[in-house]
Scaffold this motif. Structure first.
Motif, PDB file in Angstrom:
ATOM      1  N   ALA A  33      39.480  45.078  29.527  1.00 27.34           N
ATOM      2  CA  ALA A  33      39.759  44.835  30.944  1.00 27.34           C
ATOM      3  C   ALA A  33      40.717  45.910  31.439  1.00 27.34           C
ATOM      4  O   ALA A  33      41.470  46.508  30.655  1.00 27.34           O
ATOM      5  CB  ALA A  33      40.350  43.448  31.156  1.00 27.34           C
ATOM      6  N   ARG A  34      40.692  46.134  32.747  1.00 31.32           N
ATOM      7  CA  ARG A  34      41.530  47.166  33.351  1.00 31.32           C
ATOM      8  C   ARG A  34      42.293  46.589  34.531  1.00 31.32           C
ATOM      9  O   ARG A  34      41.773  45.756  35.264  1.00 31.32           O
ATOM     10  CB  ARG A  34      40.694  48.356  33.807  1.00 31.32           C
ATOM     11  CG  ARG A  34      40.088  49.164  32.676  1.00 31.32           C
ATOM     12  CD  ARG A  34      39.201  50.286  33.223  1.00 31.32           C
ATOM     13  NE  ARG A  34      38.711  51.151  32.160  1.00 31.32           N
ATOM     14  CZ  ARG A  34      37.644  50.872  31.421  1.00 31.32           C
ATOM     15  NH1 ARG A  34      36.957  49.751  31.641  1.00 31.32           N
ATOM     16  NH2 ARG A  34      37.268  51.704  30.472  1.00 31.32           N
ATOM     17  N   ALA A  35      43.527  47.083  34.699  1.00 31.99           N
ATOM     18  CA  ALA A  35      44.343  46.720  35.860  1.00 31.99           C
ATOM     19  C   ALA A  35      45.039  47.981  36.334  1.00 31.99           C
ATOM     20  O   ALA A  35      45.366  48.871  35.538  1.00 31.99           O
ATOM     21  CB  ALA A  35      45.357  45.638  35.511  1.00 31.99           C
ATOM     22  N   LEU A  36      45.283  48.078  37.625  1.00 32.77           N
ATOM     23  CA  LEU A  36      45.974  49.229  38.196  1.00 32.77           C
ATOM     24  C   LEU A  36      47.439  48.884  38.377  1.00 32.77           C
ATOM     25  O   LEU A  36      47.782  47.844  38.943  1.00 32.77           O
ATOM     26  CB  LEU A  36      45.349  49.611  39.540  1.00 32.77           C
ATOM     27  CG  LEU A  36      45.878  50.898  40.194  1.00 32.77           C
ATOM     28  CD1 LEU A  36      45.555  52.104  39.316  1.00 32.77           C
ATOM     29  CD2 LEU A  36      45.294  51.072  41.587  1.00 32.77           C
ATOM     30  N   CYS A 129      38.670  39.859  38.996  1.00 29.43           N
ATOM     31  CA  CYS A 129      39.770  39.355  39.816  1.00 29.43           C
ATOM     32  C   CYS A 129      40.828  40.408  40.108  1.00 29.43           C
ATOM     33  O   CYS A 129      41.630  40.244  41.032  1.00 29.43           O
ATOM     34  CB  CYS A 129      40.410  38.128  39.153  1.00 29.43           C
ATOM     35  SG  CYS A 129      41.264  38.490  37.601  1.00 29.43           S
ATOM     36  N   LEU A 130      40.853  41.487  39.323  1.00 29.48           N
ATOM     37  CA  LEU A 130      41.850  42.540  39.524  1.00 29.48           C
ATOM     38  C   LEU A 130      41.303  43.716  40.306  1.00 29.48           C
ATOM     39  O   LEU A 130      42.034  44.698  40.525  1.00 29.48           O
ATOM     40  CB  LEU A 130      42.376  43.033  38.167  1.00 29.48           C
ATOM     41  CG  LEU A 130      43.161  42.013  37.343  1.00 29.48           C
ATOM     42  CD1 LEU A 130      43.478  42.568  35.970  1.00 29.48           C
ATOM     43  CD2 LEU A 130      44.451  41.625  38.068  1.00 29.48           C
ATOM     44  N   ASP A 131      40.053  43.658  40.747  1.00 29.01           N
ATOM     45  CA  ASP A 131      39.478  44.757  41.512  1.00 29.01           C
ATOM     46  C   ASP A 131      40.214  44.907  42.843  1.00 29.01           C
ATOM     47  O   ASP A 131      40.474  43.926  43.555  1.00 29.01           O
ATOM     48  CB  ASP A 131      37.997  44.506  41.781  1.00 29.01           C
ATOM     49  CG  ASP A 131      37.150  44.627  40.520  1.00 29.01           C
ATOM     50  OD1 ASP A 131      37.739  44.961  39.466  1.00 29.01           O
ATOM     51  OD2 ASP A 131      35.942  44.382  40.582  1.00 29.01           O
ATOM     52  N   ALA A 163      44.109  50.858  46.921  1.00 26.31           N
ATOM     53  CA  ALA A 163      44.210  49.417  46.631  1.00 26.31           C
ATOM     54  C   ALA A 163      44.317  48.632  47.939  1.00 26.31           C
ATOM     55  O   ALA A 163      44.982  49.066  48.887  1.00 26.31           O
ATOM     56  CB  ALA A 163      45.416  49.139  45.743  1.00 26.31           C
ATOM     57  N   ALA A 164      43.679  47.487  47.974  1.00 29.31           N
ATOM     58  CA  ALA A 164      43.746  46.626  49.158  1.00 29.31           C
ATOM     59  C   ALA A 164      44.854  45.595  49.042  1.00 29.31           C
ATOM     60  O   ALA A 164      45.358  45.103  50.062  1.00 29.31           O
ATOM     61  CB  ALA A 164      42.412  45.923  49.375  1.00 29.31           C
ATOM     62  N   ARG A 165      45.244  45.237  47.788  1.00 28.04           N
ATOM     63  CA  ARG A 165      46.261  44.213  47.567  1.00 28.04           C
ATOM     64  C   ARG A 165      47.336  44.751  46.626  1.00 28.04           C
ATOM     65  O   ARG A 165      47.064  45.589  45.768  1.00 28.04           O
ATOM     66  CB  ARG A 165      45.654  42.960  46.951  1.00 28.04           C
ATOM     67  CG  ARG A 165      44.608  42.256  47.801  1.00 28.04           C
ATOM     68  CD  ARG A 165      44.074  41.038  47.049  1.00 28.04           C
ATOM     69  NE  ARG A 165      43.406  41.421  45.806  1.00 28.04           N
ATOM     70  CZ  ARG A 165      43.171  40.604  44.793  1.00 28.04           C
ATOM     71  NH1 ARG A 165      43.609  39.351  44.837  1.00 28.04           N
ATOM     72  NH2 ARG A 165      42.538  41.023  43.717  1.00 28.04           N
TER      73      ARG A 165
END
Length: 554
Positions: A33-36, A129-131, A163-165
């Protein structure tokens, strides 16, 4: 004898073929999984991709990607926070990669992103969910979220990264909401973050109008009207404030210098929004922002009078901000343009470098030079490796613009450091290790001797020659310089012995002299070529004669 299976080497029957490679634990397919997230680099934030891989094997937690000490300790904070939040980490092999790997990662802001990506990789949170989200936050052992420093630059980095959020601790939400075009979700704890990402709870976006905050700023506890007397000093400060000038206050202790300086910001014009955001970012990174999300009044700093120079300008291996070293020898007409990014050309730049290094407690700025003697970039600058420096201007500009680092773009015509003498060597001044004659050590003696000489015409004493001695610097011994007095030394190609020739006429009188036609040919092709260049490179290097040290050698 009946057919019987042969015993194995240890006296037992072999495993059936279908179980021979099964092992003791069932094989578990790895999940990634990936998160920014982001990391502070000075007063700006750089986006970082947090990759989490959960695979089968003995329980192990590894963080790679050039992590600092606080980042390496993140695995212990994440494990404890997940357990206390009711979502224990899987007892499997966990690998966390922080990309790009060449960038040093410091701080605890990756905790929340690692925990969220870990739960996604373990299929306990929705896959996407992290997109579109950038996640930052330091976890406490009980699953709480602690406030961070430098959130405003992080919010700017989130918007620039598309990023939007932005998911972050609730205590930092107001500061992050200063950035427009970004949905800021303040979270109270890791459990709250998990519920929001899983869709079981909603987080109300934080919204602020920075312009309203700027105009509603409260006055400070000091005012310029508090000053009584000090008419001259007050007038000087009023002129400095009105014209945007610097001011230096001198006086004995207790005369009111600090009192006056502390009240100067109260008569300065109000900060623009851009100025306020910039000042807020600096104070946020330094941890000096306080409770207010926006620094709306002009800052004032009062270092102690015993502070060292290094303490005043900052030092250490990881500076919080970068400062431009001022030098008056580079102007808009005589500069190197986009190539002049650091001390890289000649003695004057080297002098700036030497003046800057004592400001640092250790190390200091290094001599950065990624340009080769032929005017092309070296492999230290992969984007332009092997290409002429001026051919790379547009590519460099596009890259800076794409990364959001281009503040202003304008084109100038420069006459430095490009050499009009040779296309093969476009750089006149170039840093190169060399031997020097320490002529500056004898400057005073030479000036004294010059004063005793009866010059004709008399103006030479205080004019050209006097100025030359007064501004004398050490002479470099180099065969790669175009400017300066050539060294009249010829070396025997056979024995390596050298001799100094007193004049060009003496060179022409040497037996078997050859190579003088090189300048004659250049002169024929360009009649404007000065005869004075006959004794300079590249023409003088072509002149050879019979060696006096070995028969038949040159």
């Amino acid at each position: 004898m009946p057919n019987m299976p042969l015993p194995s080497a240890c006296g037992r029957r072999p495993w059936p073929a279908k179980n021979r490679h099964a092992g003791l634990l069932p094989r578990v397919p790895p999940m990634t999984a990936r998160a920014l997230s982001c990391v502070l680099a000075g007063i700006v934030a750089r986006p970082i991709e947090v990759e989490v891989d959960v695979a089968g094997g003995l329980p192990h937690f590894t963080i790679v990607g050039l992590p600092g000490g606080a980042v390496r300790e993140s695995k212990d904070r994440v494990r404890a926070a997940l357990r206390n939040a009711g979502h224990p980490a899987p007892e499997r092999r966990i690998t966390v990669n922080l990309a790009p790997a060449h960038l040093r990662k410091e701080g605890a802001a990756f905790d929340l992103a690692i925990a969220a990506a870990l739960l996604v990789a373990d299929a306990r949170l929705p896959e996407r969910c992290l997109d579109g989200a950038l996640v930052v936050g330091e976890l406490s052992l009980d699953g709480g979220l602690k406030p961070l420093h430098g959130v405003l630059p992080m919010a700017v980095a989130a918007r620039r990264a598309g990023a939007a959020r932005l998911l972050l601790p609730a205590a930092n939400a107001s500061e992050a909401a200063l950035v427009e075009g970004l949905e800021v979700l303040g979270l109270d704890s890791l459990g709250h973050a998990i519920d929001v990402l899983a869709g079981r709870a909603a987080a109300v976006p934080t919204r602020l109008d920075p312009r309203t905050l700027l105009h509603e700023s409260r006055p400070g506890d000091v005012d310029f009207a508090d000053v009584r007397g000090q008419a001259v000093a007050r007038r000087a400060l009023e002129i400095a404030a009105a014209g945007g000038h610097n001011v230096l206050l001198l006086g004995p202790p207790g005369s009111g210098k600090t009192m006056l300086a502390r009240r100067l910001p109260t008569i300065l014009p109000e900060m623009s929004l851009d100025e306020a955001l910039e000042a807020t970012a600096v104070h946020s990174v330094a941890g000096l922002l306080g409770d207010a999300p926006l620094l709306a009044t002009r800052p004032f700093r009062a270092p102690h009078h015993t502070a060292s120079e290094a303490a005043l300008v900052g030092g250490g291996r990881s500076p919080a901000a970068w400062r431009i070293g001022a030098a008056d020898f580079v102007t808009t007409d005589s500069g190197t343009g986009i190539v002049h990014i650091a001390p890289a050309f000649g003695e004057v730049d080297y002098g700036v470098l030497m003046a800057e290094q004592p400001r640092f407690e250790s190390g200091g700025p290094a001599l950065l030079n990624c340009v080769a003697p032929d005017g092309t970039f070296t492999d230290e600058f992969p984007m332009g490796s092997g290409r002429f420096v001026k051919e790379c201007d547009r590519d460099i500009t596009r890259d800076l613009k794409a990364r959001g680092l281009l503040v202003h773009q304008e084109q100038y015509v420069h006459d430095y450091p490009f050499c009009w003498r040779a296309d093969s060597d476009p750089l006149i001044q170039y840093p190169r290790a060399s031997w020097f004659i320490r002529t500056s050590q004898f400057r005073d003696a030479m000036l004294a001797n010059n004063a005793r000489i009866d010059w004709l015409p008399e103006h030479i004493k205080e004019g050209r020659f006097g100025n030359f001695l007064g501004s004398n610097v050490d002479w470099a011994l180099s065969r790669e310089r175009y400017w300066g007095t050539p060294l009249p030394i010829w070396v025997c190609e056979s024995t390596g012995r050298a001799e100094a020739v007193p004049s060009f006429a003496a060179v022409l009188a040497k037996p078997g002299v050859a190579g003088t036609e090189v300048f004659d040919q250049a002169k024929a092709a360009n009649p404007d070529l000065s005869d004075d260049l006959r004794v300079h490179k590249p023409y003088i290097d072509a002149v050879t004669y019979d060696s006096p040290f070995a028969l038949g050698a040159r």
